[in-house]
Design an enzyme around this catalytic site. Structure first.
Site, PDB file in Angstrom:
ATOM      1  CB  CYS A 147      23.253 -51.968-144.965  1.00 32.04           C
ATOM      2  SG  CYS A 147      22.521 -53.554-144.199  1.00 32.04           S
ATOM      3  NE  ARG A 184      28.646 -42.253-140.722  1.00 33.37           N
ATOM      4  CZ  ARG A 184      28.985 -41.442-139.932  1.00 33.37           C
ATOM      5  NH1 ARG A 184      29.885 -40.765-139.525  1.00 33.37           N
ATOM      6  NH2 ARG A 184      27.669 -40.711-139.612  1.00 33.37           N
ATOM      7  NE  ARG A 185      25.989 -40.124-137.244  1.00 30.09           N
ATOM      8  CZ  ARG A 185      24.767 -39.714-137.880  1.00 30.09           C
ATOM      9  NH1 ARG A 185      23.722 -40.476-137.472  1.00 30.09           N
ATOM     10  NH2 ARG A 185      24.745 -38.553-138.523  1.00 30.09           N
ATOM     11  CG  ASP A 189      20.182 -41.877-147.974  1.00 35.46           C
ATOM     12  OD1 ASP A 189      20.758 -42.226-146.965  1.00 35.46           O
ATOM     13  OD2 ASP A 189      19.553 -41.138-147.873  1.00 35.46           O
TER      14      ASP A 189
END
Length: 311
Positions: free
Chosen positions: A244, A133-134, A84
């Site tokens: 992000c 990312r996933r 984070d």
């Protein structure tokens, strides 16, 4: 060295974050039985905002209020998930990392109410995740599945799953371990199937730079191998300067013989382009290894790929 009588520990106020604080309190109590600890919970922007994180502060949305409490003197020690903490900019001036705790599981887990594993999910299955990312990796490996945006802490996401907002979830194994909910795991995905985020499974202890006594005290909780891995990973991310919405994944690993390696990937959001790099440190220090792997991906076009993603 004498320990402070009281250490005030600031953290996000989610169940998982508070469970992480309890681990720190337990390790401190074992090391210095006479030291009292007090929890200072704060609600961060990322916990309050349930929309796209890029609309607020990206990953910094989970750390700003914690950092502010530390700098204001309302707390003495901050506990963060390394994943984070933004790596594209320095830590807030006046603060420093005092320790990285021994790393937990870096893998992701699939949660499916009927226990169906990833490779057997039927086309159109809705996977709840807001992680780029996933989503990018699923698009690359299982394009027949659909990702649906889902934010909130792990307990909240499981409530949304039960309410039918998705058919399955992807969550971090370490997070489920911390809240005692490994019972819901259908399948643990290997890093080859779902490469983890930078800093996965690592808790960082952050102090004010001038608190030398406290830094010395809590540094004893640090794990040398985790420190090497985290240093390489964060330097890699720093050199890439991802935002992000950048699908970036990777992990460093210290082998039994002490050798350090770093494997990393950069994706397009649709998963159609995947850049890979994997290097061993040899005589390189961890930060140099992170830089080297980032440069290898930049040579493959990572800069253009990252800059081409809206944020």
């Amino acid at each position: 060295m004498s320990a402070p009588d009281l250490i005030r520990i600031v953290s996000r106020d989610s169940p998982m974050a508070l469970a992480q604080v309890e681990r720190v309190r337990a390790e401190l109590a074992a090391l210095h039985p006479g030291t009292r600890t007090e929890v200072v919970p704060v609600k961060t922007t990322g916990d309050k905002w349930m929309g796209d994180l890029s609309a607020v502060e990206g990953k910094g949305a989970f750390t700003k209020e914690v950092d502010q409490a530390l700098l204001a003197g309302d707390a003495d020690l901050a506990v963060h998930c390394v994943k984070d903490i933004p790596a594209d900019r320095p830590l807030p001036a006046g603060t420093t990392f005092a320790a990285f705790l021994k790393r937990d599981d870096i893998r992701d887990a699939l949660i499916h109410p009927a226990g169906v594993p990833l490779d057997q999910l039927p086309p159109g299955t809705r996977i709840g995740t807001s992680s780029v990312r996933r989503s990018a990796q699923l698009a690359a490996s299982h394009p027949q599945l659909d990702c649906v945006p889902m934010r909130g802490n792990a307990n909240r996401r499981m409530e949304k799953l039960a309410a039918g907002e998705a058919d399955a979830l992807l969550l971090a194994v370490s997070g489920l371990e911390r809240i005692g909910r490994t019972d819901v795991i259908t399948e643990v995905l290997s890093p080859e199937v779902m490469c983890p985020p930078i800093g996965a499974g690592v808790l960082a202890l952050q102090c004010r730079e001038g608190d030398a006594e406290l830094i010395d005290l809590v540094s004893a909780l640090g794990d040398p191998a985790t420190h090497r891995e985290t240093t390489a990973e964060r330097m890699f991310l720093h050199v890439l300067q991802g935002h992000c919405n950048s699908p970036i994944a990777g992990y460093a690993q210290v082998e039994g013989n002490g050798e350090l390696s770093l494997r990393a990937k950069v994706f397009t959001p649709d998963g159609k382009t995947v850049l890979n790099a994997h290097e061993w440190a040899g005589r390189l220090d961890p930060a140099t290894l992170g830089t080297s792997v980032a440069v290898a991906l930049l040579r493959q076009g990572a800069r253009e790929l990252i800059d081409g993603i809206a944020h």
